[in-house]
Design a protein around this motif. Structure first.
Motif, PDB file in Angstrom:
ATOM      1  N   LEU A  58      77.547  10.417 -17.500  1.00 15.53           N
ATOM      2  CA  LEU A  58      76.836  10.928 -16.331  1.00 15.53           C
ATOM      3  C   LEU A  58      75.612  10.074 -16.022  1.00 15.53           C
ATOM      4  CD1 LEU A  58      77.030  14.792 -16.902  1.00 15.53           C
ATOM      5  CD2 LEU A  58      78.027  13.537 -14.982  1.00 15.53           C
ATOM      6  N   ALA A  59      74.861   9.724 -17.065  1.00 11.41           N
ATOM      7  CA  ALA A  59      73.676   8.883 -16.861  1.00 11.41           C
ATOM      8  C   ALA A  59      74.069   7.497 -16.369  1.00 11.41           C
ATOM      9  CB  ALA A  59      72.875   8.791 -18.158  1.00 11.41           C
ATOM     10  N   ARG A  60      75.119   6.936 -16.954  1.00 10.48           N
ATOM     11  CA  ARG A  60      75.530   5.571 -16.598  1.00 10.48           C
ATOM     12  C   ARG A  60      75.978   5.484 -15.149  1.00 10.48           C
ATOM     13  NH1 ARG A  60      79.843   1.720 -17.332  1.00 10.48           N
ATOM     14  NH2 ARG A  60      81.395   3.290 -17.858  1.00 10.48           N
ATOM     15  N   PHE A  61      76.556   6.562 -14.639  1.00 14.90           N
ATOM     16  CA  PHE A  61      77.072   6.527 -13.278  1.00 14.90           C
ATOM     17  C   PHE A  61      76.152   7.196 -12.267  1.00 14.90           C
ATOM     18  CE2 PHE A  61      81.028   5.568 -15.566  1.00 14.90           C
ATOM     19  CZ  PHE A  61      81.420   4.444 -14.847  1.00 14.90           C
ATOM     20  N   GLY A  62      74.879   7.378 -12.629  1.00 19.17           N
ATOM     21  CA  GLY A  62      73.904   7.720 -11.610  1.00 19.17           C
ATOM     22  C   GLY A  62      73.169   9.030 -11.749  1.00 19.17           C
ATOM     23  N   ALA A  63      73.582   9.937 -12.646  1.00 20.78           N
ATOM     24  CA  ALA A  63      72.802  11.169 -12.836  1.00 20.78           C
ATOM     25  C   ALA A  63      71.417  10.792 -13.328  1.00 20.78           C
ATOM     26  CB  ALA A  63      73.502  12.083 -13.831  1.00 20.78           C
ATOM     27  N   LYS A  64      70.385  11.256 -12.660  1.00 19.21           N
ATOM     28  CA  LYS A  64      69.037  10.751 -12.913  1.00 19.21           C
ATOM     29  C   LYS A  64      68.254  11.572 -13.929  1.00 19.21           C
ATOM     30  CE  LYS A  64      68.745   8.566  -8.386  1.00 19.21           C
ATOM     31  NZ  LYS A  64      68.034   8.466  -7.090  1.00 19.21           N
ATOM     32  N   VAL A  65      68.933  12.464 -14.632  1.00 17.65           N
ATOM     33  CA  VAL A  65      68.221  13.280 -15.613  1.00 17.65           C
ATOM     34  C   VAL A  65      67.828  12.454 -16.824  1.00 17.65           C
ATOM     35  CG1 VAL A  65      68.417  15.306 -17.110  1.00 17.65           C
ATOM     36  CG2 VAL A  65      69.376  15.360 -14.813  1.00 17.65           C
ATOM     37  N   LEU A  66      68.640  11.453 -17.173  1.00 17.84           N
ATOM     38  CA  LEU A  66      68.388  10.637 -18.360  1.00 17.84           C
ATOM     39  C   LEU A  66      68.548   9.159 -18.037  1.00 17.84           C
ATOM     40  CD1 LEU A  66      70.497  12.557 -21.040  1.00 17.84           C
ATOM     41  CD2 LEU A  66      68.005  12.498 -20.922  1.00 17.84           C
ATOM     42  N   HIS A  67      67.779   8.324 -18.751  1.00 17.67           N
ATOM     43  CA  HIS A  67      68.020   6.890 -18.735  1.00 17.67           C
ATOM     44  C   HIS A  67      69.351   6.633 -19.440  1.00 17.67           C
ATOM     45  CE1 HIS A  67      67.678   2.711 -20.130  1.00 17.67           C
ATOM     46  NE2 HIS A  67      66.763   2.527 -19.191  1.00 17.67           N
ATOM     47  N   PRO A  68      70.197   5.733 -18.899  1.00 11.50           N
ATOM     48  CA  PRO A  68      71.526   5.540 -19.493  1.00 11.50           C
ATOM     49  C   PRO A  68      71.534   5.181 -20.977  1.00 11.50           C
ATOM     50  CG  PRO A  68      71.414   4.504 -17.341  1.00 11.50           C
ATOM     51  CD  PRO A  68      70.031   4.970 -17.665  1.00 11.50           C
ATOM     52  N   ALA A  69      70.495   4.499 -21.462  1.00 11.70           N
ATOM     53  CA  ALA A  69      70.482   4.084 -22.878  1.00 11.70           C
ATOM     54  C   ALA A  69      69.862   5.123 -23.799  1.00 11.70           C
ATOM     55  CB  ALA A  69      69.725   2.758 -23.016  1.00 11.70           C
ATOM     56  N   THR A  70      69.416   6.256 -23.238  1.00 14.73           N
ATOM     57  CA  THR A  70      68.665   7.234 -24.018  1.00 14.73           C
ATOM     58  C   THR A  70      69.407   7.716 -25.255  1.00 14.73           C
ATOM     59  OG1 THR A  70      67.476   8.020 -22.071  1.00 14.73           O
ATOM     60  CG2 THR A  70      67.601   9.522 -23.937  1.00 14.73           C
ATOM     61  N   LEU A  71      70.691   7.990 -25.099  1.00 22.15           N
ATOM     62  CA  LEU A  71      71.397   8.722 -26.142  1.00 22.15           C
ATOM     63  C   LEU A  71      71.859   7.870 -27.316  1.00 22.15           C
ATOM     64  CD1 LEU A  71      73.452  11.089 -23.847  1.00 22.15           C
ATOM     65  CD2 LEU A  71      71.352  11.593 -25.093  1.00 22.15           C
ATOM     66  N   GLN A  72      71.951   6.561 -27.141  1.00 16.83           N
ATOM     67  CA  GLN A  72      72.505   5.737 -28.211  1.00 16.83           C
ATOM     68  C   GLN A  72      71.749   5.872 -29.530  1.00 16.83           C
ATOM     69  OE1 GLN A  72      72.908   1.595 -27.250  1.00 16.83           O
ATOM     70  NE2 GLN A  72      73.878   1.081 -29.187  1.00 16.83           N
ATOM     71  N   PRO A  73      70.409   5.744 -29.550  1.00 17.34           N
ATOM     72  CA  PRO A  73      69.714   5.919 -30.834  1.00 17.34           C
ATOM     73  C   PRO A  73      69.897   7.323 -31.410  1.00 17.34           C
ATOM     74  CG  PRO A  73      68.281   4.844 -29.226  1.00 17.34           C
ATOM     75  CD  PRO A  73      69.474   5.354 -28.482  1.00 17.34           C
ATOM     76  N   ALA A  74      69.910   8.342 -30.527  1.00 15.52           N
ATOM     77  CA  ALA A  74      70.081   9.718 -30.997  1.00 15.52           C
ATOM     78  C   ALA A  74      71.470   9.921 -31.599  1.00 15.52           C
ATOM     79  CB  ALA A  74      69.844  10.700 -29.846  1.00 15.52           C
ATOM     80  N   VAL A  75      72.489   9.348 -30.953  1.00 18.37           N
ATOM     81  CA  VAL A  75      73.853   9.455 -31.477  1.00 18.37           C
ATOM     82  C   VAL A  75      73.928   8.848 -32.868  1.00 18.37           C
ATOM     83  CG1 VAL A  75      76.224   8.650 -31.194  1.00 18.37           C
ATOM     84  CG2 VAL A  75      74.968   9.500 -29.222  1.00 18.37           C
ATOM     85  N   GLN A  76      73.380   7.648 -33.004  1.00 23.20           N
ATOM     86  CA  GLN A  76      73.460   6.942 -34.283  1.00 23.20           C
ATOM     87  C   GLN A  76      72.722   7.690 -35.384  1.00 23.20           C
ATOM     88  OE1 GLN A  76      71.943   3.110 -33.096  1.00 23.20           O
ATOM     89  NE2 GLN A  76      73.948   2.385 -32.414  1.00 23.20           N
ATOM     90  N   ALA A  77      71.657   8.406 -35.012  1.00 21.41           N
ATOM     91  CA  ALA A  77      70.886   9.161 -36.009  1.00 21.41           C
ATOM     92  C   ALA A  77      71.356  10.605 -36.134  1.00 21.41           C
ATOM     93  CB  ALA A  77      69.399   9.119 -35.644  1.00 21.41           C
ATOM     94  N   GLY A  78      72.296  11.038 -35.287  1.00 25.31           N
ATOM     95  CA  GLY A  78      72.786  12.413 -35.345  1.00 25.31           C
ATOM     96  C   GLY A  78      71.759  13.439 -34.933  1.00 25.31           C
ATOM     97  N   ILE A  79      70.930  13.122 -33.933  1.00 17.81           N
ATOM     98  CA  ILE A  79      69.849  14.007 -33.496  1.00 17.81           C
ATOM     99  C   ILE A  79      70.206  14.627 -32.153  1.00 17.81           C
ATOM    100  CG2 ILE A  79      67.407  14.149 -32.868  1.00 17.81           C
ATOM    101  CD1 ILE A  79      66.982  11.641 -34.625  1.00 17.81           C
ATOM    102  N   ALA A  80      70.100  15.942 -32.047  1.00 19.38           N
ATOM    103  CA  ALA A  80      70.366  16.622 -30.780  1.00 19.38           C
ATOM    104  C   ALA A  80      69.259  16.312 -29.777  1.00 19.38           C
ATOM    105  CB  ALA A  80      70.461  18.131 -30.988  1.00 19.38           C
ATOM    106  N   VAL A  81      69.657  16.175 -28.508  1.00 11.37           N
ATOM    107  CA  VAL A  81      68.714  15.936 -27.412  1.00 11.37           C
ATOM    108  C   VAL A  81      68.762  17.145 -26.484  1.00 11.37           C
ATOM    109  CG1 VAL A  81      68.147  14.460 -25.443  1.00 11.37           C
ATOM    110  CG2 VAL A  81      69.042  13.442 -27.553  1.00 11.37           C
ATOM    111  N   TRP A  82      67.588  17.649 -26.134  1.00  9.58           N
ATOM    112  CA  TRP A  82      67.482  18.774 -25.204  1.00  9.58           C
ATOM    113  C   TRP A  82      66.880  18.289 -23.891  1.00  9.58           C
ATOM    114  CZ3 TRP A  82      68.998  23.845 -26.025  1.00  9.58           C
ATOM    115  CH2 TRP A  82      69.381  24.164 -27.324  1.00  9.58           C
ATOM    116  N   VAL A  83      67.429  18.743 -22.770  1.00  8.08           N
ATOM    117  CA  VAL A  83      66.847  18.493 -21.449  1.00  8.08           C
ATOM    118  C   VAL A  83      66.266  19.802 -20.959  1.00  8.08           C
ATOM    119  CG1 VAL A  83      67.265  17.706 -19.098  1.00  8.08           C
ATOM    120  CG2 VAL A  83      68.528  16.666 -21.000  1.00  8.08           C
ATOM    121  N   LEU A  84      64.936  19.829 -20.758  1.00  5.93           N
ATOM    122  CA  LEU A  84      64.206  21.064 -20.479  1.00  5.93           C
ATOM    123  C   LEU A  84      63.331  20.903 -19.241  1.00  5.93           C
ATOM    124  CD1 LEU A  84      63.187  21.638 -24.191  1.00  5.93           C
ATOM    125  CD2 LEU A  84      64.889  22.977 -22.950  1.00  5.93           C
ATOM    126  N   ASN A  85      62.898  22.024 -18.672  1.00  4.19           N
ATOM    127  CA  ASN A  85      62.133  22.032 -17.432  1.00  4.19           C
ATOM    128  C   ASN A  85      60.683  22.421 -17.709  1.00  4.19           C
ATOM    129  OD1 ASN A  85      61.158  22.246 -14.842  1.00  4.19           O
ATOM    130  ND2 ASN A  85      62.844  23.506 -14.082  1.00  4.19           N
TER     131      ASN A  85
END
Length: 470
Positions: free
Chosen positions: A258-285
């Motif tokens: 979703l990020a890679r194809f234009g959803a602006k909630v996250l930078h496209p590269a955001t999740l890679q470090p979290a994936v590799q470390a097994g850390i959950a990411v929360w998107v909050l308001n």
């Protein structure tokens, strides 16, 4: 420890910063590390100013005054007369002097290099993080402002710098862990880093999310929270489809697509470090902290191949390359070598008997690519195109998915349908003026109707070819 990243709208006013202080205070027992963006709109102004400086445009002076006034006014609203206000006003004055020198250098050379632009674009975060740190300190929260140029070590790819993770992780552990263990809240500017020699770099637009993920993985943190002005990741931008709904939980791969194809909630590269470390990411308001948000985490292997969301990207270029009659096996390799040599990523690829078709969202160096490809085959570039992408785990392998997408946009001008680099997505390319209508129709088809059996048809791979027509 947790990482809390606050975006531009979340630090965009004195009231929002007061809300940030409350949100951090509620999480003190979790030992938060805070990452902040520039004030909303500031990075755009800084970059615009760089262009004005290069062109020696007299509008530069009032633009710099606007930048200074905005930060000074916020400081005066947040802090009464005294040491906090005095210190921060000096900080703003010093950075405005530095910015003036950077603009003067650009103006003198009549040239804006990527290195100069990074130094200019990063001023916004350097202004905001000191203000946020002071606001926390004034709220009786033990705080330390830590410049990201001391933490995030990158290569010299100015404008899109790549973090050197081993060196960065060492600095994060040395500088941040001791503070957090002592109950001190570190406040760090996102978006910026520095080369091993100390030259300022940036991680690309929206890179503060990536900063938070890099720091979270290096600590390591128990969770990474991305605070913005939306309730979480939605099935589609609500400005495009008012019927869009919150996605409560989503897998890393789906969120990345979703990020890679234009959803602006996250930078496209955001999740890679979290994936590799097994850390959950929360998107909050940050405007609605009671909202549950979206949790991004590892998804079970047996998760259903349901569509999860739709992303759209405007201002894409569609490049069509017709090989010569006797192109041989090296045709595709020569095409991809040209794009790689000019640092122009390809987003989507499809082929037919007559054309090799691909999309590019960063067209900065596309003229150089096209010039080189002219020796390979006939090249056409269609500008003002857009992509609309349906994302879901295994969605691209779902029988009938491509036909169902095409049927829902049957009287729009679809120039191409193609899968992404994984099985998580299928994309349509349409003229930019039709992309929002295409997205609304796809949303109605997949998210706003009663569940029903998909129409049967060929698997989407058979549809992944270009379709041309006036």
């Amino acid at each position: 420890m947790i990482v809390m990243k606050f975006g531009g709208t979340s630090v965009g006013s004195a009231d929002r910063i007061r809300g940030l202080v409350d949100q951090v205070e509620e999480r003190l027992l979790q030992r938060p590390v805070v990452v902040v963006s520039a004030l909303a709109g500031v990075t755009d102004l800084l970059i615009r100013g760089a262009g004005l400086a290069r062109d020696r445009d007299p509008q530069l002076a009032p633009l710099v005054s606007r930048l200074a006034d905005r930060h000074q006014d916020m400081i005066r609203e947040l802090f009464g007369p005294g040491p906090f206000r005095d210190r921060l006003l000096r900080h703003v004055a010093d950075l405005m002097t530095e910015l003036g020198s950077l603009y003067a250098a650009v103006s003198a050379a009549r040239e804006l290099t990527p290195r100069n632009l990074d130094a200019i674009a990063g001023i916004g975060e350097r202004l905001s993080f000191e203000i946020v740190a002071a606001a926390l300190e004034a709220g009786d929260i033990a705080t330390r402002a830590v410049d990201a140029r001391r933490l995030i070590v990158t290569d010299e790819s100015f404008g899109r710098a790549v973090p050197l993770m081993d060196a960065t992780a060492q600095r994060v552990r040395e500088l941040l862990r001791p503070l957090a263990s002592q109950g001190v809240v570190p406040v760090i500017p996102g978006f910026i880093g520095a080369t091993p020699e100390g030259v300022v770099t940036t991680l690309g637009r929206g890179g503060s999310d990536w900063s938070a993920s890099i720091i979270g993985a290096a600590l390591p943190a128990a969770a990474i929270e991305i605070w913005s002005d939306v309730d979480g990741i939605m099935t589609l931008d609500p400005k495009v489809a008012p019927g869009a709904t919150l996605i409560p939980a989503i897998g890393f791969e789906e969120a990345s697509e979703l990020a890679r194809f234009g959803a602006k909630v996250l930078h496209p590269a955001t999740l890679q470090p979290a994936v590799q470390a097994g850390i959950a990411v929360w998107v909050l308001n940050s405007f609605n902290p009671a909202a549950p948000g979206t949790r991004i985490d590892v998804q079970p292997e047996d998760a259903a191949s349901e569509p999860r969301g739709i992303a759209l990207r405007k201002e894409v270029c569609l490049v069509l390359i017709a090989p010569p009659r006797r192109s041989g096996d090296g045709f595709r390799a020569r095409v991809f070598d040209a794009f790689a040599r000019h640092d122009t990523p390809v987003d989507l690829l499809a082929s037919s008997e007559a054309w090799l078709s691909l999309t590019v969202s960063d067209a900065t160096r596309l003229p150089d690519v096209v010039a080189e490809l002219a020796a390979v085959g006939e090249v056409q570039v269609l500008q003002r195109m857009a992509t609309v992408t349906v994302v879901g785990r295994g969605f691209a392998r779902r029988p009938g998915a491509g036909k169902r997408m095409l049927a829902s946009v049957d009287n729009l001008h679809v120039l191409m349908i193609a899968g992404g680099s994984s099985a998580e997505s299928l994309s349509l390319v349409v003229p930019v003026e039709q992309v929002e209508e295409a997205a609304r129709r796809l949303h109605r088809e997949f998210f706003e109707q009663e569940a029903r059996e998909d129409p049967q048809g060929e698997p989407p791979e058979a549809c992944a070819v270009a379709a041309w027509g006036a």
